[in-house]
Every structure is written in structure tokens, then in C-alpha cells.
Design a protein around this motif. Structure first.
Motif, PDB file in Angstrom:
ATOM      1  N   ALA A  24       4.037 -16.959  -2.446  1.00  0.00           N
ATOM      2  CA  ALA A  24       4.020 -16.101  -3.630  1.00  0.00           C
ATOM      3  C   ALA A  24       2.643 -15.484  -3.842  1.00  0.00           C
ATOM      4  O   ALA A  24       2.529 -14.338  -4.294  1.00  0.00           O
ATOM      5  CB  ALA A  24       4.438 -16.901  -4.864  1.00  0.00           C
ATOM      6  N   LEU A  25       1.594 -16.236  -3.505  1.00  0.00           N
ATOM      7  CA  LEU A  25       0.228 -15.722  -3.669  1.00  0.00           C
ATOM      8  C   LEU A  25       0.008 -14.457  -2.854  1.00  0.00           C
ATOM      9  O   LEU A  25      -0.749 -13.566  -3.254  1.00  0.00           O
ATOM     10  CB  LEU A  25      -0.770 -16.814  -3.262  1.00  0.00           C
ATOM     11  CG  LEU A  25      -2.254 -16.459  -3.302  1.00  0.00           C
ATOM     12  CD1 LEU A  25      -2.688 -16.058  -4.707  1.00  0.00           C
ATOM     13  CD2 LEU A  25      -3.093 -17.638  -2.810  1.00  0.00           C
ATOM     14  N   TRP A  26       0.653 -14.339  -1.706  1.00  0.00           N
ATOM     15  CA  TRP A  26       0.523 -13.154  -0.859  1.00  0.00           C
ATOM     16  C   TRP A  26       1.163 -11.921  -1.496  1.00  0.00           C
ATOM     17  O   TRP A  26       0.779 -10.801  -1.190  1.00  0.00           O
ATOM     18  CB  TRP A  26       1.185 -13.426   0.492  1.00  0.00           C
ATOM     19  CG  TRP A  26       0.286 -14.097   1.471  1.00  0.00           C
ATOM     20  CD1 TRP A  26      -0.560 -15.144   1.226  1.00  0.00           C
ATOM     21  CD2 TRP A  26       0.134 -13.783   2.853  1.00  0.00           C
ATOM     22  NE1 TRP A  26      -1.208 -15.505   2.373  1.00  0.00           N
ATOM     23  CE2 TRP A  26      -0.806 -14.695   3.395  1.00  0.00           C
ATOM     24  CE3 TRP A  26       0.719 -12.832   3.693  1.00  0.00           C
ATOM     25  CZ2 TRP A  26      -1.175 -14.670   4.729  1.00  0.00           C
ATOM     26  CZ3 TRP A  26       0.344 -12.813   5.030  1.00  0.00           C
ATOM     27  CH2 TRP A  26      -0.590 -13.722   5.538  1.00  0.00           C
ATOM     28  N   ARG A  27       2.140 -12.148  -2.402  1.00  0.00           N
ATOM     29  CA  ARG A  27       2.949 -11.024  -2.867  1.00  0.00           C
ATOM     30  C   ARG A  27       2.627 -10.564  -4.287  1.00  0.00           C
ATOM     31  O   ARG A  27       2.797  -9.390  -4.599  1.00  0.00           O
ATOM     32  CB  ARG A  27       4.434 -11.399  -2.793  1.00  0.00           C
ATOM     33  CG  ARG A  27       4.894 -11.777  -1.386  1.00  0.00           C
ATOM     34  CD  ARG A  27       6.383 -12.036  -1.349  1.00  0.00           C
ATOM     35  NE  ARG A  27       7.139 -10.830  -1.645  1.00  0.00           N
ATOM     36  CZ  ARG A  27       7.474  -9.909  -0.746  1.00  0.00           C
ATOM     37  NH1 ARG A  27       7.114 -10.044   0.514  1.00  0.00           N
ATOM     38  NH2 ARG A  27       8.164  -8.845  -1.106  1.00  0.00           N
ATOM     39  N   VAL A  28       2.178 -11.484  -5.143  1.00  0.00           N
ATOM     40  CA  VAL A  28       1.985 -11.108  -6.550  1.00  0.00           C
ATOM     41  C   VAL A  28       0.733 -10.249  -6.707  1.00  0.00           C
ATOM     42  O   VAL A  28      -0.196 -10.317  -5.888  1.00  0.00           O
ATOM     43  CB  VAL A  28       1.882 -12.364  -7.450  1.00  0.00           C
ATOM     44  CG1 VAL A  28       3.194 -13.124  -7.428  1.00  0.00           C
ATOM     45  CG2 VAL A  28       0.727 -13.263  -7.025  1.00  0.00           C
ATOM     46  N   LYS A  29       0.696  -9.459  -7.768  1.00  0.00           N
ATOM     47  CA  LYS A  29      -0.400  -8.522  -7.998  1.00  0.00           C
ATOM     48  C   LYS A  29      -1.241  -8.867  -9.221  1.00  0.00           C
ATOM     49  O   LYS A  29      -2.447  -8.672  -9.214  1.00  0.00           O
ATOM     50  CB  LYS A  29       0.161  -7.093  -8.157  1.00  0.00           C
ATOM     51  CG  LYS A  29       1.009  -6.613  -6.985  1.00  0.00           C
ATOM     52  CD  LYS A  29       0.204  -6.545  -5.703  1.00  0.00           C
ATOM     53  CE  LYS A  29       1.057  -5.995  -4.549  1.00  0.00           C
ATOM     54  NZ  LYS A  29       0.314  -6.006  -3.265  1.00  0.00           N
TER      55      LYS A  29
END
Length: 239
Positions: free
Chosen positions: A106-111
Motif C-alpha cells: 500500500a505504501l507504494w500506491r498511496v499519495k
């Protein structure tokens, strides 16, 4: 070597084959990115983007092999039938492991900054929680003891935190000079820890016996540096 012994080699093998080559590329790209920004050296314009991309892969690799190491140690310390806490504790630890992996993905995708910080902290907390289980060897948990700072485990946990920080703060690093300086300082510290891990890892491998040797090796007196004399083999009876 038994299957368990090969599993114990998975963590150092991934570090040698995957993490340290990535580290070399990331450091080289970091230097080129800084030179291009400050001294106008004519490096390819893609060095900054490549540095960010490979840095993310490096962070993911570090987190992954730490989680793998912890999972292997916990799963192989005792037979499943003798697992302390039984099925409820095992299920809880599996959930923590799965949650850490999901938080990393999730860390890779959230902004949004709050989400990035939250997932980074959740992933780090999961790695720490698994590492604090009684099956995982730690030289010391007291930072006031010198041996704590020689611990391969705590060095790995520190690297996980620094890597997650770099991934979580990448937009701020790109936009603000203060964050960029903090990122450089954090990565200099990470480089020193990587160097220390390269020394403490082989040291710990020398101290870990093969699975069929543990009963004898663990009977040694480590303070006196003495092991019990082996039982002489009984010669076969003459026909």
C-alpha cells in the motif's frame, strides 16, 4: 544440510544476490543525481528517476528479507506440534506478517502524506513485532549495553525504518531542500549500517550450527569457550 538449513540460508543469500548489488546502483545514481543538480555535470536526465525507482526496489528488498528471516526463524525454531502458544499465536503471527506485506504494498500506491506515514509505521511495527518474538535471537534489547549496537537483528530493524522513511517521504524529498538534506543524512547512516550488517551477518552465520549439530554445539560453555568432549564411537564387534 537439511531443508531447514537451506531455509536459514535464504536470508543471507538474498542479501548478497539482491540487496547489495541494488545498494551499489542506488548509491551511484544518488551521486550522479546530486552532481547533475549542483554542478551541472552532463549525466543522463533519467538518473533522478532511476535513483527513485531503484531506491524503492532496494527498500522493498530490505523489508522483504527481514520479514523472511523472521518468519523462517519463528517457523523452524520448534516443530509445529511444540509451537509455543499453539494455533492461536501462530494465526496471530501470520496475520502480522500478512499485514506487514500489505502495508508495504500500500505504501507504494498511496499519495497522501498521512497514508504514507501510516503504512510505513504499520510495516515497521510489524517487522519489530515479529522480531521481538522469543524464537528470534537478539544479543540485547538494551541500547545502553555495547552489545546492543553489535546486534545484526537491531541493525536490520534500523535499516527497515530508514528504507521505509525514504519511500514514504519521496514527494517531500523531491520538493523541499530541507527534506532532501534529511534524506541524505538518513542514507549516509543507512550506508554505515549496511556496512556493519555485512560484517555482523557472516559473524552470526559462523555461530549458527547445522540443525543436526545443535544439540552438541549448544551444550558448549560460551563464556569459558569450551565444549564437552565427544563420546567416542563404539567399534563394531568382530564377526
Amino acid at each position: 544440510m537439511n531443508a531447514v538449513d537451506w531455509l536459514w540460508l535464504l536470508h543471507p543469500a538474498l542479501a548478497v544476490v539482491l540487496v547489495y548489488p541494488l545498494l551499489g546502483m542506488v548509491l551511484r545514481l544518488a551521486r550522479q543525481t546530486r552532481d547533475r543538480r549542483l554542478t551541472q555535470v552532463k549525466h543522463p536526465p533519467t538518473v533522478g528517476r532511476d535513483h527513485v525507482d531503484l531506491g524503492q526496489w532496494l527498500a522493498a528488498a530490505v523489508v522483504a528479507i527481514v520479514l523472511i528471516a523472521e518468519a523462517v526463524v519463528i517457523a523452524t525454531k520448534h516443530p509445529l506440534a511444540a509451537f509455543e502458544g499453539g494455533l492461536p499465536r501462530l494465526a496471530m503471527l501470520v496475520l502480522v506478517l500478512a499485514g506487514s506485506v500489505v502495508a508495504l504494498a500500500a505504501l507504494w500506491r498511496v499519495k497522501r502524506p498521512l497514508y504514507r506515514a501510516s503504512f510505513a509505521l504499520l510495516c515497521w511495527a510489524g517487522a519489530i513485532g515479529l522480531g521481538l518474538q522469543p524464537e528470534v535471537f537478539r544479543r540485547s534489547d538494551n541500547p545502553l549495553e555495547p552489545v546492543f549496537w553489535q546486534s545484526h537483528f537491531w541493525g536490520g530493524i534500523g535499516l527497515v525504518g530508514l528504507m521505509l522513511f525514504s519511500v514514504a517521504s519521496r514527494p517531500e524529498i523531491h520538493r523541499h531542500l530541507r527534506w532532501r538534506r534529511l534524506h541524505i543524512s538518513a542514507n549516509l547512516l543507512a550506508a554505515l549500517i549496511f556496512l556493519a550488517q555485512g560484517l555482523t551477518g557472516p559473524r552470526d552465520l559462523l555461530e549458527i550450527p547445522l540443525s543436526w549439530q545443535k544439540a552438541t554445539v549448544y551444550a558448549c560453555d560460551y563464556k569459558a569457550m569450551r565444549c564437552p568432549s565427544p563420546t567416542p564411537a563404539v567399534a563394531p564387534a568382530a564377526p
